[in-house]
Design a protein around this motif. Structure first.
Motif, short mmCIF file in Angstrom:
data_model
loop_
_atom_site.label_atom_id
_atom_site.label_comp_id
_atom_site.label_asym_id
_atom_site.label_seq_id
_atom_site.Cartn_x
_atom_site.Cartn_y
_atom_site.Cartn_z
N ILE A 29 -10.48 18.85 -30.10
CA ILE A 29 -9.91 19.25 -29.02
C ILE A 29 -8.29 18.90 -28.94
N TRP A 30 -7.31 19.81 -29.47
CA TRP A 30 -5.77 19.13 -29.04
C TRP A 30 -5.02 18.87 -27.43
N GLY A 31 -4.99 17.44 -28.01
CA GLY A 31 -4.35 16.73 -26.77
C GLY A 31 -3.04 16.82 -26.20
N ASP A 32 -2.18 17.78 -26.22
CA ASP A 32 -1.00 18.05 -26.49
C ASP A 32 -0.24 17.05 -26.17
N PHE A 33 -0.16 16.44 -27.77
CA PHE A 33 -0.22 15.09 -28.64
C PHE A 33 2.09 15.44 -28.77
N VAL A 34 2.43 14.34 -28.10
CA VAL A 34 4.02 14.24 -29.04
C VAL A 34 3.64 13.19 -30.28
N SER A 35 4.79 13.35 -31.02
CA SER A 35 4.49 12.85 -31.93
C SER A 35 4.67 10.52 -31.53
N SER A 36 4.63 10.09 -32.20
CA SER A 36 4.80 8.20 -32.25
C SER A 36 6.52 8.03 -32.64
N LYS A 37 6.84 9.42 -33.26
CA LYS A 37 8.36 9.08 -33.67
C LYS A 37 9.10 9.43 -32.50
N THR A 38 8.82 10.38 -32.05
CA THR A 38 9.22 10.93 -30.38
C THR A 38 9.09 10.33 -29.84
N ASN A 39 8.10 9.53 -29.90
CA ASN A 39 7.62 8.81 -28.25
C ASN A 39 8.22 7.25 -27.95
N ASN B 128 0.87 -1.29 0.47
CA ASN B 128 0.02 0.07 -0.33
C ASN B 128 0.52 1.50 0.22
N ASP B 129 2.35 0.91 0.17
CA ASP B 129 3.38 1.89 0.44
C ASP B 129 3.87 2.51 -1.29
N LEU B 130 3.61 1.38 -1.31
CA LEU B 130 4.18 2.04 -3.56
C LEU B 130 3.37 2.90 -4.28
N PRO B 131 3.87 3.80 -5.19
CA PRO B 131 3.77 4.90 -5.54
C PRO B 131 2.46 3.71 -6.97
N ASP B 132 1.22 4.25 -7.71
CA ASP B 132 1.24 3.80 -8.07
C ASP B 132 0.57 4.67 -9.45
N TRP B 133 0.61 5.71 -9.50
CA TRP B 133 0.97 6.50 -11.20
C TRP B 133 2.27 6.38 -11.77
N GLY B 134 2.33 6.48 -13.24
CA GLY B 134 3.34 6.63 -13.92
C GLY B 134 3.12 7.48 -14.93
N MET B 135 3.97 7.43 -16.08
CA MET B 135 3.80 8.31 -17.47
C MET B 135 4.17 6.98 -18.79
N VAL B 136 3.03 7.75 -19.70
CA VAL B 136 3.15 6.78 -20.71
C VAL B 136 3.18 7.63 -21.60
N ARG B 137 2.37 7.12 -23.47
CA ARG B 137 3.34 7.59 -25.00
C ARG B 137 1.16 8.69 -25.05
N ARG B 138 1.49 9.29 -24.60
CA ARG B 138 0.72 10.56 -25.24
C ARG B 138 1.18 11.37 -26.83
N GLU B 139 -0.13 10.82 -26.98
CA GLU B 139 0.13 10.59 -28.86
C GLU B 139 -1.08 10.81 -29.59
#
Length: 749
Positions: free
Chosen positions: A572-582, A376-387
């Motif tokens: 709406i634009w989702g502040d996407f990053v290109s797939s190539k960059t990701n 229960n002390d472990l973090p449970d949020w991370g980051m994934v690709r926004r594209e």
């Protein structure tokens, strides 16, 4: 394997984890400008290298490594050593060698030390073109993707082809002409090991994308086939979409339960689908590590038929392997640990799950900077690709004539003195930069709102109504449709109750009719009202994003459309990053991994959205085309940075949120020419005076409407930190650049 060699592995993993920690601290230092963070990070990385060198002495990674899991964890986490060790413990793969004839050939990796390329009669040769400028220097071409200052894109990673060099530009590149880069001379006495060519990497990705599309097509025909979900999860993992891999593995895990329990809703369909795989050759999805050969040992029933529930049991273990590892790669350590332990409860000696448990423990201790006291002390949020995913066919060309015509036809009734046009905006940075003092900075094109007539100070610019709203209080007196305050009770009250679910209240007949037309029948009397309500204070923001997602899912279900095709969301634009960059560079000498920018958790991005759909009586398997995890992620990308929230005056917690698509089109600036307020309608008004210098308010024809998404009274550093979290980059508006430059000029030293 000797006990002495085994003892090397904890130190090695510890070194890898310490390197990850150091890289993270260095990143924090660069973003915040904290020298303490930067110094700590560099020291941790240096110590980690020493640790890994000591642990790796007299160690044969081909027999003592952790394999593909270690390689992928290293690639995503940014630890080159971990990636290399994992790659070395896999079976030999092919790599590429540059030879003096300016060709590349495919050869086994064990032959790379040879002074001449291995003779492979079936190898394909691909020409590498030398520079065409006549000087022997590198020039702009497709391979390196070097951009001129006017063509900067967010988060650019450059590979200088053939040189084994990398340049990492986070969110921007300084707008200065790059000096020509000398073309590397080839060794006259043999081949030189080089990274995979970008042409080959592209070919690999294209092949995986074709596999993904083929498996998706199969799922549309066989939506209850858990084996196909596992196969697609593995393809997603190879494409570096660990979040999507986890989503497919979770659906497959749910289907294993359907197979084994006759009382479940989709038991017959799931059982029939898995039965088709029982009598064939060993399933590819089970030919992995500790599970290899397990299918051949399945018990047989009377008549020689395979025990299908036993096969479902084996596939569930494979699901736990995929889920736990890929959630770890996403940064969701708590969920990864939960699935890992559930898998180990079924198969206590499963080596892949034991390895993943070790990874989770090590990364958790480094990430939290303390020994883990419990899951229960472990973090449970991370980051994934926004594209914009390569297969996403719903994202419109927002700059096309048709799109602009549609948007302006909608805008005419809510902002009659305005028009939607293409605007040039400064490119958001990843951190502070010397470009603050430059007269010319990189720009990009986005949509914006412009005045087509003069607008007087204090005059309404836009009055917008939206049904994409959310309220995370269970018994709050707000309209279910617009989230405005409900009128006082009494004989003259305009409030309207839904006749089918009486607890749902609308502020007036208009909101009731709009709700019935656009979304409410999909959730009417469906027991979804209590989901994500009255959350812990730490979860308040995330529950609002989830409830906005739920509203769009209801709109899509009632209107019979894909959620990404709903007009209130589509543009709406989702502040996407290109797939190539990701993409993650798989070559041995790759630079740092990309910066993924979409917050992600198993509960909010996978589990609860599927639970909401089930509450709405939607088959989460048969409707995969409309309700896949990548659809949820795309919606979240559009909400974050564009949703407005209102805080409850009693405790200061955000409890109401909304997305107003045209308000979102008015771009952010820290010296805005409008103010806004929201109470059932979003209202933009021309400012009486500007923030900077108390300049006169009002907006002239042709000027852009400049909105503000944060508290513009904050100092520049805090405004930029807000923008980094919400918009995905450091604000580069004129006010921020001037104030940052002044701060640098007046700072001590």
């Amino acid at each position: 394997m000797s006990s002495g060699n085994n003892s090397q592995q904890p130190s090695l993993v510890g070194g890898h984890a310490e390197y990850i920690k150091g890289a993270a601290e260095s990143t924090i230092g660069s973003v915040t400008g904290s020298q303490a963070w930067t110094t700590s990070g560099e020291q941790a990385k240096a110590h980690a290298v020493d640790t890994m060198k000591a642990a790796g002495e007299n160690r044969d990674p081909s027999t003592q490594g952790f394999g593909k899991a270690e390689q992928k964890l290293g690639q995503v986490a940014g630890c080159e050593g971990m990636a290399k060790e994992g790659a070395a413990s896999k079976k030999p793969e092919y790599c590429f060698v540059s030879i003096p004839t300016d060709t590349i050939c495919c050869c086994p990796s064990e032959d790379l030390t040879s002074s001449s390329p291995t003779q492979n009669p079936e190898s394909k040769k691909t020409e590498i073109r030398k520079p065409e400028n006549g000087e022997g220097n590198y020039t702009e071409n497709e391979n390196a993707r070097r951009r001129s200052p006017t063509l900067q894109t967010t988060s650019l990673k450059i590979k200088i082809h053939g040189a084994g060099q990398h340049h990492r530009a986070t969110r921007y590149q300084d707008p200065e002409p790059a000096a020509p880069i000398p073309w590397p001379a080839l060794s006259p006495d043999g081949g030189r090991v080089m990274d995979e060519s970008e042409e080959e990497v592209d070919t690999r990705i294209e092949s995986l994308l074709r596999q993904r599309q083929s498996l998706t097509d199969d799922l549309l025909v066989r939506p209850y086939d858990l084996v196909i979900y596992i196969q697609r999860a593995l393809v997603y993992a190879d494409l570096a979409y660990p979040d999507l891999a986890a989503g497919d593995a979770y659906r497959a895990l749910l289907l294993t339960d359907e197979v084994r329990d006759e009382s479940f809703e989709y038991h017959e369909q799931a059982l029939e689908a898995l039965t088709t795989h029982a009598d064939g050759p060993l399933l590819d999805v089970l030919d992995h590590g500790s599970l290899s050969g397990a299918q051949s040992r399945l018990p047989e029933l009377d008549g020689g038929a395979k025990d299908i529930p036993a096969l479902a049991f084996l596939t569930s273990i494979r699901c736990y392997q995929i889920l736990s590892l890929n959630l770890l790669l996403c940064g969701c350590l708590k969920s990864a640990s939960n699935f890992c332990e559930r898998g180990l409860a079924l198969s206590p000696q499963n080596q892949e799950l034991l390895n993943t448990r070790s990874y989770i423990q090590t990364v958790a201790e480094r990430r939290t900077r303390r020994p883990s006291s419990g899951v229960n002390d472990l973090p449970d949020w991370g980051m994934v690709r926004r594209e914009v995913y390569p297969w996403n066919s719903y994202e419109p060309n927002r700059f096309s004539e048709d799109s602009l015509d549609f948007l302006n036809s909608e805008l005419a009734s809510i902002a009659p003195k305005c028009t939607v046009q293409v605007a040039e905006l400064p490119v958001l940075l990843g951190s502070s930069s010397r470009t603050d003092g430059y007269d010319i900075i990189p720009t990009c094109s986005q949509l914006g709102v412009f005045a087509k007539e003069d607008i007087a100070p204090g005059e309404d610019v836009l009055v917008e109504y939206s049904l994409v709203t959310a309220n995370n209080r269970l018994k709050e007196s707000v309209c279910d449709a617009c989230s405005g305050e409900l009128p006082p009770l009494g004989s003259e009250s305009t409030a309207v109750n839904c006749p089918e679910c009486y607890d749902t209240v609308f502020c007036d007949q208009y909101c009731y009719e709009q709700a019935q037309t656009l979304y409410h029948p999909a959730v009417c009397d469906k027991d979804v009202d209590s989901i994500a309500k009255d959350p812990d204070a730490r979860e308040a923001d995330e529950t609002l994003h989830l409830l906005l997602l739920a509203r769009v899912l209801a709109m899509a279900a009632h209107q019979g459309r894909n959620p990404l095709d709903i007009n209130q969301i589509k543009y709406i634009w989702g502040d996407f990053v290109s797939s190539k960059t990701n993409e993650i560079d798989l070559s041995p000498n790759a630079g740092p991994p990309p910066d993924w920018t979409l917050p992600f958790s198993f509960a909010y991005n996978i589990e609860t959205p599927l639970h909401i759909l089930e509450k709405m009586d939607i088959d989460i398997y048969a409707t995969l085309a409309d309700y896949d995890v990548w659809v949820f992620n795309t919606l979240y990308s559009k909400f974050r940075g564009t949703a407005s929230a209102r805080k409850n005056p009693r405790d200061g917690r955000p409890d109401v949120a909304a997305v107003h698509p045209f308000w979102c089109l008015a771009n952010h600036d820290c010296d805005p020419n409008v103010t806004w307020e929201w109470g059932g309608r979003m209202v933009l008004k021309a400012r009486e005076t500007r923030v900077v210098g108390d300049a006169p308010g009002g907006i002239k024809a042709g000027e852009e409407i400049l909105n503000h998404y944060c508290d513009v009274s904050l100092p520049v550093q805090q405004r930029r930190e807000w923008a980094l979290g919400s918009l995905g980059g450091w604000c580069m508006c004129r006010r921020c650049r001037l104030e940052a430059t002044d701060s640098e000029n007046t700072s001590p030293g």
